[in-house]
Design a protein around this motif. Structure first.
Motif, PDB file in Angstrom:
ATOM      1  N   GLU A  19     115.295 -19.060  44.549  1.00 43.58           N
ATOM      2  CA  GLU A  19     114.772 -17.770  44.073  1.00 43.58           C
ATOM      3  C   GLU A  19     115.755 -16.624  44.346  1.00 43.58           C
ATOM      4  O   GLU A  19     115.814 -15.662  43.588  1.00 43.58           O
ATOM      5  CB  GLU A  19     113.426 -17.431  44.732  1.00 43.58           C
ATOM      6  CG  GLU A  19     112.301 -18.365  44.392  1.00 43.58           C
ATOM      7  CD  GLU A  19     111.725 -18.185  43.005  1.00 43.58           C
ATOM      8  OE1 GLU A  19     112.088 -17.220  42.301  1.00 43.58           O
ATOM      9  OE2 GLU A  19     110.900 -19.026  42.614  1.00 43.58           O
ATOM     10  N   GLN A  22     118.018 -16.134  41.366  1.00 44.81           N
ATOM     11  CA  GLN A  22     117.417 -15.896  40.050  1.00 44.81           C
ATOM     12  C   GLN A  22     117.298 -14.395  39.770  1.00 44.81           C
ATOM     13  O   GLN A  22     116.732 -13.654  40.572  1.00 44.81           O
ATOM     14  CB  GLN A  22     116.021 -16.531  39.970  1.00 44.81           C
ATOM     15  CG  GLN A  22     116.035 -18.033  40.107  1.00 44.81           C
ATOM     16  CD  GLN A  22     116.804 -18.687  38.972  1.00 44.81           C
ATOM     17  OE1 GLN A  22     116.621 -18.373  37.806  1.00 44.81           O
ATOM     18  NE2 GLN A  22     117.700 -19.592  39.335  1.00 44.81           N
ATOM     19  N   VAL A  23     117.810 -13.960  38.624  1.00 45.32           N
ATOM     20  CA  VAL A  23     117.770 -12.540  38.253  1.00 45.32           C
ATOM     21  C   VAL A  23     116.326 -12.052  38.159  1.00 45.32           C
ATOM     22  O   VAL A  23     115.997 -10.966  38.642  1.00 45.32           O
ATOM     23  CB  VAL A  23     118.520 -12.299  36.917  1.00 45.32           C
ATOM     24  CG1 VAL A  23     118.349 -10.871  36.449  1.00 45.32           C
ATOM     25  CG2 VAL A  23     119.987 -12.641  37.078  1.00 45.32           C
ATOM     26  N   LYS A  24     115.461 -12.847  37.557  1.00 41.00           N
ATOM     27  CA  LYS A  24     114.048 -12.475  37.415  1.00 41.00           C
ATOM     28  C   LYS A  24     113.408 -12.244  38.781  1.00 41.00           C
ATOM     29  O   LYS A  24     112.699 -11.263  38.991  1.00 41.00           O
ATOM     30  CB  LYS A  24     113.312 -13.579  36.654  1.00 41.00           C
ATOM     31  CG  LYS A  24     111.885 -13.272  36.310  1.00 41.00           C
ATOM     32  CD  LYS A  24     111.308 -14.432  35.497  1.00 41.00           C
ATOM     33  CE  LYS A  24     109.919 -14.174  35.032  1.00 41.00           C
ATOM     34  NZ  LYS A  24     109.389 -15.305  34.252  1.00 41.00           N
ATOM     35  N   SER A  25     113.676 -13.135  39.720  1.00 38.47           N
ATOM     36  CA  SER A  25     113.107 -13.014  41.073  1.00 38.47           C
ATOM     37  C   SER A  25     113.657 -11.797  41.796  1.00 38.47           C
ATOM     38  O   SER A  25     112.924 -11.092  42.490  1.00 38.47           O
ATOM     39  CB  SER A  25     113.393 -14.279  41.880  1.00 38.47           C
ATOM     40  OG  SER A  25     112.794 -15.391  41.276  1.00 38.47           O
ATOM     41  N   CYS A  27     114.714  -9.065  40.407  1.00 38.77           N
ATOM     42  CA  CYS A  27     114.093  -7.876  39.787  1.00 38.77           C
ATOM     43  C   CYS A  27     112.668  -7.671  40.301  1.00 38.77           C
ATOM     44  O   CYS A  27     112.267  -6.546  40.596  1.00 38.77           O
ATOM     45  CB  CYS A  27     114.090  -8.005  38.268  1.00 38.77           C
ATOM     46  SG  CYS A  27     115.729  -7.882  37.548  1.00 38.77           S
ATOM     47  N   ILE A  28     111.904  -8.772  40.417  1.00 38.34           N
ATOM     48  CA  ILE A  28     110.539  -8.670  40.959  1.00 38.34           C
ATOM     49  C   ILE A  28     110.598  -8.168  42.397  1.00 38.34           C
ATOM     50  O   ILE A  28     109.837  -7.281  42.786  1.00 38.34           O
ATOM     51  CB  ILE A  28     109.821 -10.033  40.869  1.00 38.34           C
ATOM     52  CG1 ILE A  28     109.519 -10.375  39.411  1.00 38.34           C
ATOM     53  CG2 ILE A  28     108.531 -10.025  41.689  1.00 38.34           C
ATOM     54  CD1 ILE A  28     109.030 -11.798  39.201  1.00 38.34           C
ATOM     55  N   CYS A  66     105.356 -14.473  44.632  1.00 36.92           N
ATOM     56  CA  CYS A  66     106.208 -14.665  43.438  1.00 36.92           C
ATOM     57  C   CYS A  66     107.582 -15.237  43.770  1.00 36.92           C
ATOM     58  O   CYS A  66     108.104 -16.065  43.020  1.00 36.92           O
ATOM     59  CB  CYS A  66     106.414 -13.332  42.724  1.00 36.92           C
ATOM     60  SG  CYS A  66     104.921 -12.581  42.087  1.00 36.92           S
ATOM     61  N   CYS A  67     108.172 -14.783  44.862  1.00 35.41           N
ATOM     62  CA  CYS A  67     109.595 -15.045  45.117  1.00 35.41           C
ATOM     63  C   CYS A  67     109.877 -15.933  46.322  1.00 35.41           C
ATOM     64  O   CYS A  67     111.032 -16.254  46.585  1.00 35.41           O
ATOM     65  CB  CYS A  67     110.329 -13.723  45.308  1.00 35.41           C
ATOM     66  SG  CYS A  67     110.138 -12.585  43.930  1.00 35.41           S
ATOM     67  N   MET A 186     102.729 -14.251  32.743  1.00 36.95           N
ATOM     68  CA  MET A 186     104.179 -14.225  32.566  1.00 36.95           C
ATOM     69  C   MET A 186     104.693 -15.595  32.159  1.00 36.95           C
ATOM     70  O   MET A 186     105.563 -15.716  31.308  1.00 36.95           O
ATOM     71  CB  MET A 186     104.871 -13.756  33.850  1.00 36.95           C
ATOM     72  CG  MET A 186     104.729 -12.279  34.109  1.00 36.95           C
ATOM     73  SD  MET A 186     105.369 -11.762  35.717  1.00 36.95           S
ATOM     74  CE  MET A 186     107.053 -12.318  35.660  1.00 36.95           C
ATOM     75  N   ARG A 187     104.156 -16.638  32.762  1.00 36.80           N
ATOM     76  CA  ARG A 187     104.582 -17.995  32.414  1.00 36.80           C
ATOM     77  C   ARG A 187     104.172 -18.348  30.996  1.00 36.80           C
ATOM     78  O   ARG A 187     104.896 -19.012  30.292  1.00 36.80           O
ATOM     79  CB  ARG A 187     103.974 -18.998  33.406  1.00 36.80           C
ATOM     80  CG  ARG A 187     104.643 -18.952  34.746  1.00 36.80           C
ATOM     81  CD  ARG A 187     104.244 -20.121  35.619  1.00 36.80           C
ATOM     82  NE  ARG A 187     104.834 -19.982  36.914  1.00 36.80           N
ATOM     83  CZ  ARG A 187     104.164 -19.715  38.025  1.00 36.80           C
ATOM     84  NH1 ARG A 187     102.870 -19.593  37.990  1.00 36.80           N
ATOM     85  NH2 ARG A 187     104.786 -19.611  39.176  1.00 36.80           N
ATOM     86  N   ASN A 190     106.530 -16.697  28.605  1.00 40.11           N
ATOM     87  CA  ASN A 190     107.868 -17.295  28.622  1.00 40.11           C
ATOM     88  C   ASN A 190     107.926 -18.541  27.732  1.00 40.11           C
ATOM     89  O   ASN A 190     108.973 -18.896  27.229  1.00 40.11           O
ATOM     90  CB  ASN A 190     108.269 -17.697  30.049  1.00 40.11           C
ATOM     91  CG  ASN A 190     108.637 -16.493  30.868  1.00 40.11           C
ATOM     92  OD1 ASN A 190     108.927 -15.432  30.328  1.00 40.11           O
ATOM     93  ND2 ASN A 190     108.615 -16.645  32.185  1.00 40.11           N
TER      94      ASN A 190
END
Length: 192
Positions: A19, A22-25, A27-28, A66-67, A186-187, A190
């Motif tokens: 995690e 990961q860019v998404k993680s 950002c969260i 989340c992360c 979100m999933r 995606n």
């Protein structure tokens, strides 16, 4: 020791480490860090110097869900330092930053990759945070900083934690239920 249990634990920590990359993680985690910093300034004072309701740890819990425990611990530590730099409240002490990191680790270990949130798990998380962080480490840090009696501080903190436990648990449960729903949406988006 059961090989399946060891494999699951190893996979859990590998996923948590993944995690961090990961860019998404990231950002969260950054959004949750900003939310944690903002919520740290809004408190409801029920009984002055004894009972204050704060919502900052809810952002840490959502990030941990989340992360994972590793990225959320980094986020919580960074948020604590940012809060201190923006509005210092007494001397900086790394022990309080450690408290934030450990809180995130506890939440991450109990909520990361959970598809459904149970009240029992929220009670366990709040109980661990209350005992380990609020009743053991915080009085120790305050004793080290100010030399106040550890036992006198502990009795006040026990009262506060007993009063706050149901409120903190209910808030944690509601926020993580909502976080779980957002993660599920979100999933779904995606995969479309």
């Amino acid at each position: 020791m059961n090989k399946n249990f060891v494999h699951k634990r190893l996979t859990f920590w590998q996923d948590s480490l993944h995690e961090v990359k990961q860019v998404k993680s990231i950002c969260i985690a950054a959004m949750m860090m900003a939310l944690n910093t903002l919520l740290g300034y809004f408190k409801i004072i029920v009984i002055p110097k004894l009972l204050t309701i704060s919502f900052a740890s809810l952002a840490i819990a959502s990030c941990a869900m989340c992360c994972g425990p590793l990225l959320s611990a980094v986020m919580a530590g960074a948020a604590d330092i940012i809060k201190y730099l923006v509005r210092p409240d007494g001397p900086f002490f790394i022990g309080f930053t450690l408290n934030e990191c450990l809180t995130a680790m506890i939440y991450g270990c109990l909520f990361y990759r959970q598809t459904s949130i149970s009240l029992k798990r929220c009670i366990a998380a709040r109980l661990l945070v209350a005992i380990l962080i609020n009743l053991l480490l915080t009085p120790l840090w305050l004793y080290m900083l100010y030399g106040d009696s550890f036992w006198a501080m502990l009795s006040v903190r026990i009262t506060k934690n007993l009063l706050m436990f149901p409120i903190d648990t209910a808030l944690l449960y509601l926020v993580l239920k909502t976080t779980g729903k957002v993660m599920a949406q979100m999933r779904i988006h995606n995969h479309k």
